[in-house]
Design a protein around this motif. Sequence first.
Motif, PDB file in Angstrom:
ATOM      1  N   VAL A  93       0.841  -1.202   0.000  1.00 55.50           N
ATOM      2  CA  VAL A  93       0.000   0.000   0.000  1.00 55.50           C
ATOM      3  C   VAL A  93       0.876   1.252   0.000  1.00 55.50           C
ATOM      4  O   VAL A  93       0.661   2.183  -0.787  1.00 55.50           O
ATOM      5  N   VAL A  94       1.877   1.296   0.878  1.00 50.22           N
ATOM      6  CA  VAL A  94       2.727   2.486   0.991  1.00 50.22           C
ATOM      7  C   VAL A  94       3.551   2.695  -0.276  1.00 50.22           C
ATOM      8  O   VAL A  94       3.707   3.828  -0.746  1.00 50.22           O
ATOM      9  N   GLY A  95       4.085   1.616  -0.848  1.00 49.44           N
ATOM     10  CA  GLY A  95       4.836   1.745  -2.090  1.00 49.44           C
ATOM     11  C   GLY A  95       3.980   2.319  -3.207  1.00 49.44           C
ATOM     12  O   GLY A  95       4.439   3.161  -4.004  1.00 49.44           O
ATOM     13  N   GLU A 111       7.921   8.714 -16.291  1.00 51.57           N
ATOM     14  CA  GLU A 111       9.258   8.356 -16.767  1.00 51.57           C
ATOM     15  C   GLU A 111      10.307   8.678 -15.702  1.00 51.57           C
ATOM     16  O   GLU A 111      11.255   7.920 -15.489  1.00 51.57           O
ATOM     17  N   VAL A 112      10.108   9.819 -15.027  1.00 47.48           N
ATOM     18  CA  VAL A 112      11.066  10.245 -14.009  1.00 47.48           C
ATOM     19  C   VAL A 112      10.961   9.367 -12.768  1.00 47.48           C
ATOM     20  O   VAL A 112      11.976   8.913 -12.227  1.00 47.48           O
ATOM     21  N   THR A 113       9.727   9.109 -12.293  1.00 52.46           N
ATOM     22  CA  THR A 113       9.565   8.293 -11.083  1.00 52.46           C
ATOM     23  C   THR A 113      10.073   6.876 -11.314  1.00 52.46           C
ATOM     24  O   THR A 113      10.702   6.278 -10.422  1.00 52.46           O
ATOM     25  N   THR A 114       9.827   6.331 -12.508  1.00 59.10           N
ATOM     26  CA  THR A 114      10.318   4.989 -12.810  1.00 59.10           C
ATOM     27  C   THR A 114      11.845   4.957 -12.754  1.00 59.10           C
ATOM     28  O   THR A 114      12.435   4.045 -12.148  1.00 59.10           O
ATOM     29  N   ALA A 152      14.698  -2.811   0.025  1.00 61.20           N
ATOM     30  CA  ALA A 152      14.584  -3.310  -1.346  1.00 61.20           C
ATOM     31  C   ALA A 152      13.131  -3.630  -1.684  1.00 61.20           C
ATOM     32  O   ALA A 152      12.648  -3.290  -2.775  1.00 61.20           O
ATOM     33  N   VAL A 153      12.421  -4.269  -0.774  1.00 64.38           N
ATOM     34  CA  VAL A 153      11.015  -4.607  -1.013  1.00 64.38           C
ATOM     35  C   VAL A 153      10.188  -3.346  -1.253  1.00 64.38           C
ATOM     36  O   VAL A 153       9.362  -3.277  -2.169  1.00 64.38           O
ATOM     37  N   LEU A 154      10.408  -2.304  -0.430  1.00 60.78           N
ATOM     38  CA  LEU A 154       9.657  -1.053  -0.588  1.00 60.78           C
ATOM     39  C   LEU A 154       9.894  -0.449  -1.968  1.00 60.78           C
ATOM     40  O   LEU A 154       8.942  -0.039  -2.651  1.00 60.78           O
ATOM     41  N   PHE A 155      11.150  -0.388  -2.391  1.00 60.01           N
ATOM     42  CA  PHE A 155      11.439   0.225  -3.691  1.00 60.01           C
ATOM     43  C   PHE A 155      10.972  -0.641  -4.851  1.00 60.01           C
ATOM     44  O   PHE A 155      10.658  -0.109  -5.924  1.00 60.01           O
ATOM     45  N   THR A 156      10.901  -1.965  -4.672  1.00 57.95           N
ATOM     46  CA  THR A 156      10.346  -2.794  -5.747  1.00 57.95           C
ATOM     47  C   THR A 156       8.868  -2.495  -5.944  1.00 57.95           C
ATOM     48  O   THR A 156       8.381  -2.467  -7.079  1.00 57.95           O
ATOM     49  N   PHE A 157       8.155  -2.259  -4.850  1.00 57.97           N
ATOM     50  CA  PHE A 157       6.736  -1.920  -4.979  1.00 57.97           C
ATOM     51  C   PHE A 157       6.549  -0.556  -5.631  1.00 57.97           C
ATOM     52  O   PHE A 157       5.682  -0.383  -6.500  1.00 57.97           O
ATOM     53  N   ALA A 158       7.346   0.429  -5.214  1.00 57.25           N
ATOM     54  CA  ALA A 158       7.253   1.755  -5.812  1.00 57.25           C
ATOM     55  C   ALA A 158       7.630   1.717  -7.293  1.00 57.25           C
ATOM     56  O   ALA A 158       6.949   2.311  -8.146  1.00 57.25           O
ATOM     57  N   LEU A 159       8.719   0.994  -7.615  1.00 50.62           N
ATOM     58  CA  LEU A 159       9.150   0.867  -9.004  1.00 50.62           C
ATOM     59  C   LEU A 159       8.116   0.129  -9.834  1.00 50.62           C
ATOM     60  O   LEU A 159       7.789   0.541 -10.961  1.00 50.62           O
ATOM     61  N   GLY A 160       7.582  -0.958  -9.294  1.00 49.55           N
ATOM     62  CA  GLY A 160       6.567  -1.713 -10.024  1.00 49.55           C
ATOM     63  C   GLY A 160       5.329  -0.893 -10.293  1.00 49.55           C
ATOM     64  O   GLY A 160       4.717  -0.997 -11.370  1.00 49.55           O
TER      65      GLY A 160
END
Length: 271
Positions: A93-95, A111-114, A152-160
């Motif tokens: 949820v937070v990601g 594009e920038v956030t990715t 790492a898990v948090l950034f994978t969710f944000a990136l995904g």
Amino acid sequence: MTSETYSQPGTARGQGTRWNKVPEVTAFFWVIKILCTTVGETAADFLNGQLGLGLTGTSLVMSLLLVVALVVQFRADSYRPVLYWLVVVLVSVVGTLISDNLTDNLGVPLEVTTAVFAVALAVVFVAWFRSERTLSIHSINTVRREAFYWAAVLFTFALGTAAGDLVAERLSLGYWLAAVLFALAIGAVWLAHSALGLNAVWSFWIAYVLTRPLGASLGDYLSQPSDDGGLGLGTVVTSALFLLVILALVVYLTVTRKDVTPQEELSRPAA
């Protein structure tokens, strides 16, 4: 066995434990992970929209809950399925909200956030490896390794989230076709690992990122109105349904311990 000092559960914080703090990667792991990403999407929509908390209010509430859950998770002396997967749901949820805040509230292009989240994830991996000389998820047995793991898990969710939204926006595939696309991408990663020898660690984390847009596409397909290409179940029904399935699977794993890392895995040198 790595060069770390292992100790029995209940030792002083800062020392290692001889127990892995995360589950073994099995079919159950991937099913629950995808379900969690779906809940992350639909629950964020529900809290933001139907409860009227707004994007900022939802972000504050869920971030606070995540911090509390992480404190409990870090204090645990071994892997506990209910606690672990609760943290994953909250991270999901937070990601999602981090990405949505940057895009919707601050107007940052996808594009920038990715790109930013991809760089942030790479920085976490580099720092993790330089500090621990391993990225193995079979040896998350110190506070420092667990901190790297959850970052790492948090950034994978944000990136995904960002990458998934970018693909959906650029290609205009619709929910169902987007889900098929990301499922095929995960299948390609599995094939590259099993047939072409792609490194297991990188295969895991690439697939982990891809499950986020896969789960989000499934969640949107189930919850969104039929006029928008969905089935119209709504965010409440979809979230509740998936949470019940997650709960049932987690209870099963708690009883059977099928996802506890075998002792022979813990005794191998970390890769």
